[in-house]
Design a protein around this motif. Sequence first.
Motif, PDB file in Angstrom:
ATOM      1  N   VAL A 158      -1.489   0.883  -5.563  1.00 22.45           N
ATOM      2  CA  VAL A 158      -0.062   0.723  -5.288  1.00 22.45           C
ATOM      3  C   VAL A 158       0.697   1.721  -6.148  1.00 22.45           C
ATOM      4  O   VAL A 158       0.479   1.802  -7.358  1.00 22.45           O
ATOM      5  CB  VAL A 158       0.424  -0.710  -5.592  1.00 22.45           C
ATOM      6  CG1 VAL A 158       1.931  -0.800  -5.425  1.00 22.45           C
ATOM      7  CG2 VAL A 158      -0.262  -1.704  -4.666  1.00 22.45           C
ATOM      8  N   THR A 208      -0.012   6.546   6.896  1.00 20.89           N
ATOM      9  CA  THR A 208      -0.415   5.338   6.181  1.00 20.89           C
ATOM     10  C   THR A 208      -1.666   5.554   5.351  1.00 20.89           C
ATOM     11  O   THR A 208      -2.225   4.603   4.823  1.00 20.89           O
ATOM     12  CB  THR A 208      -0.668   4.196   7.181  1.00 20.89           C
ATOM     13  OG1 THR A 208      -1.665   4.612   8.113  1.00 20.89           O
ATOM     14  CG2 THR A 208       0.607   3.855   7.940  1.00 20.89           C
ATOM     15  N   GLU A 214       5.800   7.854   4.965  1.00 19.76           N
ATOM     16  CA  GLU A 214       4.632   7.399   4.204  1.00 19.76           C
ATOM     17  C   GLU A 214       4.253   5.950   4.494  1.00 19.76           C
ATOM     18  O   GLU A 214       3.280   5.448   3.947  1.00 19.76           O
ATOM     19  CB  GLU A 214       4.902   7.548   2.707  1.00 19.76           C
ATOM     20  CG  GLU A 214       5.046   8.976   2.242  1.00 19.76           C
ATOM     21  CD  GLU A 214       5.056   9.089   0.736  1.00 19.76           C
ATOM     22  OE1 GLU A 214       4.805   8.074   0.075  1.00 19.76           O
ATOM     23  OE2 GLU A 214       5.314  10.183   0.225  1.00 19.76           O
ATOM     24  N   GLY A 215       5.031   5.270   5.325  1.00 17.07           N
ATOM     25  CA  GLY A 215       4.761   3.857   5.554  1.00 17.07           C
ATOM     26  C   GLY A 215       5.008   3.022   4.320  1.00 17.07           C
ATOM     27  O   GLY A 215       4.302   2.046   4.059  1.00 17.07           O
ATOM     28  N   ALA A 216       6.031   3.410   3.535  1.00 19.32           N
ATOM     29  CA  ALA A 216       6.316   2.733   2.269  1.00 19.32           C
ATOM     30  C   ALA A 216       7.268   1.556   2.482  1.00 19.32           C
ATOM     31  O   ALA A 216       7.958   1.460   3.491  1.00 19.32           O
ATOM     32  CB  ALA A 216       6.936   3.720   1.271  1.00 19.32           C
ATOM     33  N   MET A 217       7.294   0.686   1.509  1.00 17.55           N
ATOM     34  CA  MET A 217       8.258  -0.414   1.462  1.00 17.55           C
ATOM     35  C   MET A 217       9.460   0.034   0.639  1.00 17.55           C
ATOM     36  O   MET A 217       9.314   0.774  -0.327  1.00 17.55           O
ATOM     37  CB  MET A 217       7.621  -1.649   0.817  1.00 17.55           C
ATOM     38  CG  MET A 217       8.564  -2.811   0.625  1.00 17.55           C
ATOM     39  SD  MET A 217       7.751  -4.207  -0.204  1.00 17.55           S
ATOM     40  CE  MET A 217       9.113  -5.372  -0.281  1.00 17.55           C
ATOM     41  N   GLY A 238      -2.939   5.041  -0.823  1.00 17.76           N
ATOM     42  CA  GLY A 238      -2.450   3.787  -1.355  1.00 17.76           C
ATOM     43  C   GLY A 238      -1.094   3.424  -0.791  1.00 17.76           C
ATOM     44  O   GLY A 238      -0.373   4.239  -0.228  1.00 17.76           O
ATOM     45  N   LYS A 239      -0.740   2.164  -0.940  1.00 18.78           N
ATOM     46  CA  LYS A 239       0.562   1.676  -0.519  1.00 18.78           C
ATOM     47  C   LYS A 239       1.629   2.148  -1.494  1.00 18.78           C
ATOM     48  O   LYS A 239       1.406   2.212  -2.695  1.00 18.78           O
ATOM     49  CB  LYS A 239       0.558   0.147  -0.470  1.00 18.78           C
ATOM     50  CG  LYS A 239      -0.460  -0.447   0.479  1.00 18.78           C
ATOM     51  CD  LYS A 239      -0.088  -0.201   1.930  1.00 18.78           C
ATOM     52  CE  LYS A 239      -1.043  -0.924   2.873  1.00 18.78           C
ATOM     53  NZ  LYS A 239      -0.674  -0.736   4.279  1.00 18.78           N
ATOM     54  N   SER A 240       2.815   2.443  -0.964  1.00 20.21           N
ATOM     55  CA  SER A 240       3.927   2.908  -1.792  1.00 20.21           C
ATOM     56  C   SER A 240       5.088   1.939  -1.709  1.00 20.21           C
ATOM     57  O   SER A 240       5.331   1.336  -0.660  1.00 20.21           O
ATOM     58  CB  SER A 240       4.399   4.299  -1.351  1.00 20.21           C
ATOM     59  OG  SER A 240       3.407   5.267  -1.585  1.00 20.21           O
ATOM     60  N   ILE A 241       5.786   1.790  -2.820  1.00 26.84           N
ATOM     61  CA  ILE A 241       7.006   0.978  -2.881  1.00 26.84           C
ATOM     62  C   ILE A 241       8.106   1.863  -3.430  1.00 26.84           C
ATOM     63  O   ILE A 241       8.007   2.359  -4.555  1.00 26.84           O
ATOM     64  CB  ILE A 241       6.817  -0.268  -3.761  1.00 26.84           C
ATOM     65  CG1 ILE A 241       5.685  -1.152  -3.224  1.00 26.84           C
ATOM     66  CG2 ILE A 241       8.116  -1.059  -3.846  1.00 26.84           C
ATOM     67  CD1 ILE A 241       5.393  -2.361  -4.098  1.00 26.84           C
ATOM     68  N   CYS A 294      -7.010  -1.925  -4.687  1.00 24.19           N
ATOM     69  CA  CYS A 294      -6.024  -1.540  -3.681  1.00 24.19           C
ATOM     70  C   CYS A 294      -4.879  -0.842  -4.405  1.00 24.19           C
ATOM     71  O   CYS A 294      -4.105  -1.478  -5.113  1.00 24.19           O
ATOM     72  CB  CYS A 294      -5.522  -2.737  -2.887  1.00 24.19           C
ATOM     73  SG  CYS A 294      -4.785  -4.059  -3.856  1.00 24.19           S
TER      74      CYS A 294
END
Length: 412
Positions: free
Chosen positions: A158, A119, A182-185, A122-125, A156
């Motif tokens: 993304v 995690t 990766e803890g992605a959405m 950055g956040k991944s989609i 933040c």
Amino acid sequence: MISSATLTLSNIPHKSSPPAGSSIPHPETKSTPASPTPSEPSSPQARRIKSSPQLTRWSRARAIRSGRRLSRPVPQPTGEMEYSYSAFQDRNSSNGSDLGTLSPSSDSGIDGEHVKVVTAGGKSIYMVSDGTGWTAEHAVNAALGQFEHCLVDRVCPVNTHLFSGIDDVERLMEIIAQAAKEGAMLVYTLADPSIAESARQACRLWGVTSLDILGPITEAIASHLGVSPSGIPRWAPGRNSSLGEEYFQRIEAIEFTIKQDDGALPQNLHKADIVLAGVSRTGKTPLSIYLAQKGYKVANVPLVMNVESPRSLFEIDQEKVFALTINPVVLQTIRRARAKSLGFTEDIRSNYCEMDYVKVELECASKIFQQNPVWPVIDVTGKAIEETAAIILRLYHDRKNKCSMPRISKRY
């Protein structure tokens, strides 16, 4: 086909990951992150990269696209949680689920692969589609527009990653495994109900946040029409060829629009679906090309001071003509940049970029608009091409269908 786009660039402190485990947690069970012990050294403060909103918007508009390896190495945090594809099959077997289509061949390269949740960063989609991915990509970008305050001001990061042409379960499982790593959405548009169901169950068992964009809409339309959907991807060989009449109409519209650019061949204005009129640097050409890609034949006519406009502009159906205007300060800035890029001398630049000349030219164009009150006047200041095109197409279809007629000389 795989592509990735970085929306914002920054560094944030790494978060701790869940504790290590060798089995898949139950979907209802959530793993808690491990808290660092006092004896552990504190991680160095991540340096934040300063960025302006303008730079961020530019970066998003010019999204970087490059190849993306699914099994690339990822830095390991203090705690790890491992998932395995073989365990995914075992769990479904124990639950009595019939997911035979999810069983990969022995040489698939993912049988028994352990996926470690990471995690950090950055956040991944992840956007997965069995076609071009246009629907998923634009839906995600539209939704991300509601979080600009977070993406820009609060830094933040993304990252969005598009996986198009995914039409088999084995490849789909690789992507979901990487998303879990990766803890992605995961956001997907999969027309085949069995593949979409496989994605849903895999995401549920591996704890991947997921969203099916196409499924609920398809089910609602099927219920409304009383007809079952085919379940065949849009670009599948079993479907009608994409090189149909609509495709060739778009190609013809693009060819027509290119030939009619910047007032060329005024005798053909009557063949155009839409005619754009405005002074130089009001965005007529890019707007014409954008509309042409949607299948509309577009011609644009520049309005130049002390130069008579073509007579055909006033002889054709006036409901086809749309006038473009812009703020003089913005127009001057655009013209200065354009003149500098073309290497204009100071003498030429003074007649093209000076505020007095710009204002007079806009006033002359405004007089022409007033003499032709049927033309809607659209102010393009601060508007993206898509926004201006949406206004033009709404007015165009309203007039064509004889409904919601706009007021005469209304500005948009």
